[in-house]
Write a protein that holds these residues in place. Sequence first.
Motif, PDB file in Angstrom:
ATOM      1  N   UNK A  35       0.837  -1.220   0.000  1.00 14.63           N
ATOM      2  CA  UNK A  35       0.000   0.000   0.000  1.00 14.63           C
ATOM      3  C   UNK A  35       0.866   1.262   0.000  1.00 14.63           C
ATOM      4  N   UNK A  36       0.413   2.267  -0.720  1.00 12.10           N
ATOM      5  CA  UNK A  36       1.062   3.585  -0.715  1.00 12.10           C
ATOM      6  C   UNK A  36       0.297   4.463   0.272  1.00 12.10           C
ATOM      7  N   UNK A  37       0.927   4.849   1.371  1.00 12.24           N
ATOM      8  CA  UNK A  37       0.235   5.620   2.401  1.00 12.24           C
ATOM      9  C   UNK A  37       0.244   7.116   2.073  1.00 12.24           C
ATOM     10  N   UNK A  38      -0.704   7.824   2.689  1.00 16.04           N
ATOM     11  CA  UNK A  38      -0.735   9.292   2.647  1.00 16.04           C
ATOM     12  C   UNK A  38      -0.351   9.753   4.051  1.00 16.04           C
ATOM     13  N   UNK A  39       0.738  10.477   4.182  1.00 12.98           N
ATOM     14  CA  UNK A  39       1.267  10.892   5.489  1.00 12.98           C
ATOM     15  C   UNK A  39       0.639  12.240   5.859  1.00 12.98           C
ATOM     16  N   UNK A  40      -0.379  12.210   6.753  1.00 12.75           N
ATOM     17  CA  UNK A  40      -1.261  13.385   6.904  1.00 12.75           C
ATOM     18  C   UNK A  40      -0.750  14.450   7.869  1.00 12.75           C
ATOM     19  N   UNK A  41       0.414  14.271   8.498  1.00 10.76           N
ATOM     20  CA  UNK A  41       1.023  15.353   9.280  1.00 10.76           C
ATOM     21  C   UNK A  41       2.542  15.193   9.336  1.00 10.76           C
ATOM     22  N   UNK A  42       3.238  16.144   8.732  1.00 12.07           N
ATOM     23  CA  UNK A  42       4.701  16.180   8.759  1.00 12.07           C
ATOM     24  C   UNK A  42       5.150  17.633   8.897  1.00 12.07           C
ATOM     25  N   UNK A  43       6.454  17.798   9.103  1.00 15.57           N
ATOM     26  CA  UNK A  43       7.060  19.139   9.083  1.00 15.57           C
ATOM     27  C   UNK A  43       8.038  19.203   7.921  1.00 15.57           C
ATOM     28  N   UNK A  44       7.683  18.448   6.846  1.00 16.20           N
ATOM     29  CA  UNK A  44       8.497  18.465   5.632  1.00 16.20           C
ATOM     30  C   UNK A  44       7.997  19.580   4.718  1.00 16.20           C
ATOM     31  N   UNK A  45       8.842  20.013   3.786  1.00 17.50           N
ATOM     32  CA  UNK A  45       8.476  21.100   2.881  1.00 17.50           C
ATOM     33  C   UNK A  45       8.774  20.706   1.437  1.00 17.50           C
ATOM     34  N   UNK A  46       7.926  21.162   0.523  1.00 16.27           N
ATOM     35  CA  UNK A  46       8.139  20.874  -0.885  1.00 16.27           C
ATOM     36  C   UNK A  46       9.388  21.609  -1.369  1.00 16.27           C
TER      37      UNK A  46
END
Length: 411
Positions: free
Chosen positions: A15-26
């Motif tokens: 499964x490909x998850x959707x990570x709904x809270x991070x402190x990453x930036x595009x």
Amino acid sequence: MTNLLETVTEELQAAQFLDMHTHLFKPALGTLGLWGIDELLTYHYLEAELFRSSEITPEQYWSMSKKEQADAIWRTLFVDNLPVSEATRGVVAVLQAFGLPTESKDLKDARQYFSSQKIEAHIEKVFQLAGISEVVMTNDPLDPAEAPLWEKGGAADKSFHAVLRLDPILNKWTEHWKVLEQAGYKVEQHLSPKGIREVRRFLDDWSKRMQPVYMAVSLPDTFQYPEESTRAQLLREAVLPACRELGIPLSTMIGVRLQVNPAIKLAGDAVGKADLRALENLCRNFPDNRFLVSVLSRENQHELCVYARKFSNLMPFGCWWFLNNPSVVEEMTRERIEMLGMSFIPQHSDARILEQVIYKWRNTRRTLAPILANSYGLLVEDGGSVSRERIRQDIQRLFRGNFSQFCGISG
Ligand code: FIX
Ligand code: ZN
């Protein structure tokens, strides 16, 4: 079905998850995004552990360069001691994932490897290794480093969803209202009806700019609602109406005790048991608002499950921060399945450094496989049946569907 654990493990892996809270930036937000070995090692979780296992004082540590800090943490927690804690083991797992040595005396090879990576290709590889397709960022419109980048119109990125984070506005209005005033919004410290309209205009402008999938705020263990406060007034008269109009949830992360030890900076936050009647009042008084909720205290988890059974506009998510340890994740997830079936979001990574998603999602898959297999095993024992297809559906729902549906996004 013969081997439930094997099937569940395979389906979690696929499964490909959707990570709904991070402190990453595009990437379009430039150097805000942290990655590489020096950032991985100077993660505030590891800084907290360094000060327990070395004579280095916080003052000495903060006077070091990032490289010197990373060297000190590597030496103390990975060379002089075995990296058995969840956070140290995580760094070892990342090095292993890239085929890098995990027991070197120094960081030469790792630094060489990461400095030779191009960020776009590296992000793709990291997401593939972590088994995630996209992440949700944490974006602060009052952050002096971040706001100008959005005002310049950062390019949209389908792998990075935005969130309007409102901690300074909701928790520290007295200190931050001037930032809105300087940006041209007619607000004052005391919030008049005109001031509230201006805050609404601010939220609308930033929502157009960021297209947030939700608005978010972390709240202290002392959070109360209703109460005579600017925060309660802003929630009631500006933030919740804006969320309703935009059709997006408000994420409330409740239970942090900020800076109980300021000397160790980000590592200095702690946890407190919250009075969740505040949440009860929010869900009951605002039935047309949806609330994504994570609570930090282990002692609040049972209440949260019970409230989720009372309010369908409440979606529990994640095993946040100090709870993100396999022993606690297991306890929380078992109770959530027993009380909520598959109607919750089991985890988010809270990654602050890009490569962390690799070990945080590996740990989640490893911890959840036996828990899910056990639930299916009990169903079969009680006369029900389970198929690979149904298991796949459940995993899709837990790690994508519940979030996308609750936020009204395709996904
Ligand atoms: O408020 C938050 O979003 C927290 O997750 C962070 O502030 C915290 O520092 C963290 O990194 C937790 O994992
Ligand atoms: Zn966070």
